[in-house]
Design an enzyme around this catalytic site. Structure first.
Site, PDB file in Angstrom:
ATOM      1  CG  LEU A  29      -2.050  -0.853   1.177  1.00  0.00           C
ATOM      2  CD1 LEU A  29      -2.692  -1.018   2.674  1.00  0.00           C
ATOM      3  CD2 LEU A  29      -3.146  -0.583   0.093  1.00  0.00           C
ATOM      4  CG  PHE A  46       8.383   4.274  11.171  1.00  0.00           C
ATOM      5  CD1 PHE A  46       9.525   4.364  12.440  1.00  0.00           C
ATOM      6  CD2 PHE A  46       7.406   5.535  11.118  1.00  0.00           C
ATOM      7  CE1 PHE A  46       9.634   5.549  12.903  1.00  0.00           C
ATOM      8  CE2 PHE A  46       7.901   6.651  11.767  1.00  0.00           C
ATOM      9  CZ  PHE A  46       8.808   6.814  12.708  1.00  0.00           C
ATOM     10  N   GLY A  47       8.740   1.429   7.597  1.00  0.00           N
ATOM     11  CA  GLY A  47       8.617   0.327   7.047  1.00  0.00           C
ATOM     12  C   GLY A  47       7.560   0.267   5.891  1.00  0.00           C
ATOM     13  CB  VAL A 100       1.869   0.083   4.737  1.00  0.00           C
ATOM     14  CG1 VAL A 100       0.431  -0.157   5.289  1.00  0.00           C
ATOM     15  CG2 VAL A 100       2.385   0.923   5.620  1.00  0.00           C
ATOM     16  CE  LYS A 155       3.065   1.999  10.105  1.00  0.00           C
ATOM     17  NZ  LYS A 155       3.433   3.106   8.641  1.00  0.00           N
ATOM     18  CG  ASP A 193       6.940  11.903   9.576  1.00  0.00           C
ATOM     19  OD1 ASP A 193       7.325  13.026   8.955  1.00  0.00           O
ATOM     20  OD2 ASP A 193       7.230  10.825   9.284  1.00  0.00           O
TER      21      ASP A 193
END
Ligand code: NAG
Ligand code: NAG
Ligand code: NAG
Ligand code: NAG
Length: 962
Positions: free
Chosen positions: A615, A620-621, A623, A637, A738
């Protein structure tokens, strides 16, 4: 040569010696010479000598009388001692040993004698038997039978086939010292050492395969030195060591490296204890003062347990102390008093025997930092204690009454016995007490009528005593609720079709949902109000989600829904949710139960993290979209391993526990997580319309319609509310850090939710420092954050201002394709604001500009400029932004005002009012479910989720009529 002890039986009084002498004279004298071995003994000794090879190695001549052999002692024609320890013997032990019926000492230790041990049954004069450090391969079951004079036994370090200590050892009632370390002993510690050996002083059974508890009869023993350490099986020794309390002769107690649990007992009676080895177990509770104050103590190890309370301090007389606070669950990592709330919780845990679960979960000195089952208000007072379904036994401590702010005490579905302490009736703020499905007896104290008391499922409640065996958690459907006032006639879940399902509580949902997206995304079931026409339901409906066992390919969710009382009518329903679209529904996420989801499930639902399912890619990674069996969707995630690198498991879990408590309709909900090796995965609700940037900045490429101003305004308000809520959380400073359109997600109804909040906290310090994150997010960063890295809530306000500017202009915060003076949106926007005409041109050309809209946009642009003020103190707080935006949005209020109301926030309220109401609402609904208490006790490689106890659903009654 071994020392020769006088043989005690022979010395029992002159008269018996005399009688024996006369007997020997008459019977044996005619047959053998006085110094010579009897014929039987001689024959047996020759067989023994041959089997041992002693005829060669020790020069035992088979042709001479064995009584002349070295290391052999005879008395009155009988062999009484064989003392060949450490003589490099090999061979084996002949079965004829058993014929040496006058033998008192057999010393074969430290040789290499192998083969099976022969039975020594019937050697009723044998006192000392030293067999340690040999190669004996087995020990017969009747080995000890009839060894009635045995005093000292050593069997240590022989490669025996697994064996159990036979009951017949009881025959050796004069036993003083029994040592069988490293002897492959299996089974439980036989229940004989306490009662049958009044002189037993040393018992060593270390390094065996024993399991089970120390028998309670040990309390009768006079053992001075007890070694049970290092049992090597999968299930070493376990249970509490309460029995130790009365073993007052102990000087040395070695219990280390087992699975003993429960609290350390009061040791004040053990006045001779010098050496206490308790490390590497699962002991819980505080280190008792009776231990630190024990005058005799010289050596103590406690490392690697789950000890709680303050770090113990031992006096200088204890010369060796091994306590490493980091390995325990002490409230501090140095000596010092615990927070009073921690002490109170510990005193309550005491009555439950200090469950390991609490010791594992309760880390640190602040119970309001996400301790499972503990809910606090924003002043840090504990308002909710939810220990439902934790396998608790023991009793309800009257010390619960010291939590003066307590509103909810939920203890249902455990094995708690005893009575309900009357002190609880004095809790001034108590609103609900749930003790259903336990083994509680006795009268229910007189609670005020405002307290909802649930006692169903306690067979002996109201009776004066407990009937002996009362199964605590039988599934009785339709658990009724007792209330002293009779005023709360509650609906309850009927177990119905779910009664047979092996389910686990994974997530629980209460109340009213606002985005359809959530339903569509989660596939959770909901309770649809039966009678829409009736007034608002005051309290939330309860929804329990239980995923199937993770091993099953039928995936996650099946839901039981609590009914609720609407004007007296009990509504109950159980259904499985399908991703149906319907009108505004009445559910919102509030609390979660067990949120651990196995990696297999996540692999299945994301098609093994396939690329088609990606997605998005965040800071952070990655999804992934996941699709459950019934078509509902989740977002998974998968954290970059680098991001999570040094973050410990416990820390991760406790952060997750905090995140799960952050529930707001404008925040993307965390539904679960997965830990698997280095993998850290977070499962969120799926937001079908994707990111705001997609609709605002990339709508052309995506083939979407541009957003009209009303929608933009509504989105801005949603975001402001979400961030305001984050900033309002009392105990956790949730600064997003963020905020940007790619972190704002939209549901099918275009309701916006903020995502990725709290993740900064998950990352190791410094890892997500400004430098590493600047690149992607620069246009949104507050100047002081960019320059110094110092962050306050005002940094989020700045980012929010940038988002407002984007909503107005349809331009990216940072657009490198533009001329240099226009690259930075904030700078450019400020310039445009100076001139009315220029400003008009700056507005996104896709917006239809009528009078009203222009006025609205002007107001928002002022707010945006304000939010982006250079100095943090010049920026408003988010509450101001909400006020400004909601006054504009008033014109476009949601079509279903009821949904706003039942949610608990009324647009007309002031912020503090709304916050307070929301807080109260959240507190009350939080605890109806298992909270996040199930988070703990999970380990790294968890792949299965414990099955729920039968009848669990009974407690999920709705709480109407309060
Ligand atoms: C040992 O005793 C048994 C009977 O108790 C006897 O049959 C056997 O012959 C004896 N063995 C020797 C070597 O004396
Ligand atoms: C205990 O018995 C098992 C099974 O015979 C054997 O494999 C193992 O080596 C033994 N352990 C010791 C310490 O002798
Ligand atoms: C909350 O705790 C404070 C002390 O931390 C205490 O003074 C106050 O009375 C408590 N509130 C209630 C309602 O008990
Ligand atoms: C409770 O459960 C036990 C065992 O499952 C059963 O034998 C007993 O009949 C049940 N009692 C009630 C009251 O349901």
């Amino acid at each position: 040569m071994g020392s020769r002890r006088p043989l005690r039986p022979a010395l029992r009084g002159a008269s018996s010696v005399l009688l024996a002498a006369i007997f020997f004279l008459f019977v044996f004298l005619p047959i053998s010479a006085s110094a010579q071995a009897s014929a039987g003994d001689a024959a047996a000794m020759r067989a023994v000598a041959k089997a041992l090879g002693a005829d060669k190695s020790l020069g035992w001549s088979l042709t001479v009388d064995p009584c002349t052999w070295s290391f052999v002692i005879c008395s009155d024609g009988r062999v009484t001692a064989i003392q060949v320890g450490n003589r490099s013997l090999s061979g084996s032990l002949a079965p004829e040993m058993r014929n040496l019926t006058a033998l008192a000492r057999l010393e074969l230790q430290q040789n290499e004698i192998g083969g099976p041990l022969p039975s020594l049954a019937g050697l009723s004069t044998l006192q000392v038997l030293l067999l340690h450090d040999n190669l004996f391969t087995s020990i017969p079951g009747d080995f000890f039978t009839g060894l009635s004079a045995l005093q000292e036994v050593s069997l240590d370090k022989n490669p025996f086939a697994p064996w159990e200590i036979p009951e017949t050892l009881k025959d050796a009632s004069t036993l003083v010292n029994f040592s069988a370390n490293s002897a492959n002993i299996t089974g439980t510690v036989p229940d004989i050492f306490g009662d049958f050996f009044p002189g037993l002083s040393h018992l060593s059974l270390a390094f065996n395969m024993l399991h089970g508890a120390i028998p309670s009869t040990f309390s009768n023993s006079s053992i001075q030195s007890l070694w049970l350490n290092n049992q090597r099986g999968d299930t070493p020794l376990s249970g509490t060591i309460e029995v130790i309390r009365s073993m007052i002769s102990l000087t040395q107690l070695w219990l280390h490296s087992n699975a003993f649990s429960g609290p350390l007992p009061d040791l004040s009676g053990l006045t001779a204890l010098q050496d206490l080895q308790l490390r590497d177990n699962r002991f819980t509770g505080p280190v008792p003062r009776s231990l630190t104050a024990l005058p005799s103590l010289r050596r103590v190890t406690l490392t690697n347990n789950l000890l709680q309370g303050p770090v113990p301090v031992f006096p200088a007389t204890v010369t060796q102390v091994d306590v490493v606070p980091a390995t325990e669950s002490f409230c501090l990592d140095r000596p010092g008093d615990c927070d009073p709330r921690v002490s109170m919780l510990l005193s309550v845990a005491k009555s439950f025997g200090y469950p390991a679960k609490f010791a594992e979960d309760w880390k640190g000195n602040d119970p309001c930092t996400g301790w499972p089952g503990i809910g606090c208000d924003n002043t840090g007072n504990i308002t909710t204690i939810n220990f439902q379904r934790m396998g608790l036994s023991g009793t309800i401590s009257p010390d619960f009454a010291s939590f003066r702010s307590l509103q909810k005490l939920l203890l249902s579905n455990n094995n708690i016995s005893g009575t309900i302490p009357s002190a609880l009736a004095g809790l001034p703020n108590l609103r609900e007490l749930d003790v259903s499905n336990n083994s509680i007896y006795g009268l229910v104290p007189a609670f005020s009528s405002s307290v909802l008391v649930r006692t169903s499922g306690n067979p002996d409640i109201g009776k004066n005593s407990s009937s002996a065996s009362s199964p605590a958690s039988n599934a009785t459907s339709g658990g009724d609720t007792q209330s002293p006032t009779g005023s709360s006639d509650n609906g309850s879940i009927k177990n119905g079709s779910s009664s047979g399902s092996v389910g686990v509580i994974v997530g629980s949902v209460i109340g009213t949902i606002f985005g359809l997206s959530l339903i569509a995304a989660l596939g959770f079931c909901w309770y649809k109000r039966k009678q829409q026409g009736f007034g608002r339901v005051q309290s939330p409906n309860t929804i329990v989600v239980h995923p199937r066992h993770s091993g099953s390919d039928r995936d996650l969710v099946k839901i039981t829904v609590a009914g609720s009382t609407v004007n007296g009518e009990i509504g109950t329903t159980t259904e499985t949710l399908s991703p149906t679209r319907s009108g505004p529904s009445d559910i919102h996420m509030v609390e979660t139960g067990n949120m651990l989801i196995s990696i297999q499930v996540l692999r299945n639902v994301t098609n093994n993290f396939s690329e088609e399912n990606i997605l998005g890619q965040g800071g952070f990674g990655t999804v992934y979209k996941g699709e459950l069996h019934d078509g509902t969707k989740i977002a998974v995630k998968r954290m970059e391993s680098g991001v999570m690198g040094s973050k410990g498991l416990t820390e991760f879990k406790s952060e997750i526990a905090v995140l799960t408590k952050v529930r707001h309709r404008n925040l993307v909900s965390l539904l679960g997580y997965c830990l698997d090796g280095n993998e850290r995965l977070l499962v969120y609700e799926y937001m079908p319309q994707g990111t705001l940037s997609r609709h605002l900045l990339n709508w052309k490429d995506e083939g979407l319609k541009p957003l009209d101003w009303k929608k933009r305004l509504a989105i801005a308000l949603d975001v402001a509310r979400g961030v305001e809520y984050l900033h309002s959380l009392a105990h956790q400073s949730f600064i997003h850090r963020d905020l940007k359109p790619s972190n704002i997600l939209l549901g099918d109804d275009m309701k916006a939710k903020v995502s990725d909040f709290g993740l900064v906290r998950l990352a190791p310090d410094g890892k997500c420092s400004v430098e590493t994150r600047l690149a992607g997010t620069f246009g949104y960063l507050a100047p002081e954050y960019a320059v110094t890295g110092r962050v306050t809530t005002k940094a989020d306000v700045f980012s929010f201002g940038v988002i407002l500017m984007e909503l107005i202009t349809g331009r990216k915060a940072l657009d490198e394709s533009l001329p240099e003076e226009s690259v930075h949106l904030v700078t450019w926007f400020r310039r445009m604001q100076l001139n009315k005409d220029a400003f008009r041109k700056a507005i996104d050309p896709t917006i239809d500009l009528d009078e009203e809209t222009l006025a609205s946009i002007s107001t928002v642009s002022e707010l945006a400029g304000h939010c982006c003020a250079r100095e943090p103190h010049q920026r408003p707080d988010m509450g101001h932004a909400v006020n400004v935006l909601s006054s504009l949005a008033e014109l476009w209020k949601p079509t279903d005002p009821e949904s706003e109301e039942s949610y608990g926030i009324d647009l007309d309220m002031t912020l503090p009012q709304a916050l307070k109401k929301w807080q109260a609402f959240e507190d009350s609904s939080l605890s109806d479910l298992g909270t996040s208490s199930f988070l703990a006790s999970m380990d790294n490689t968890q792949t299965s989720i414990p099955t729920r106890p039968a009848g669990f659903a009974d407690s999920f009654t709705s709480a109407d009529g309060r």
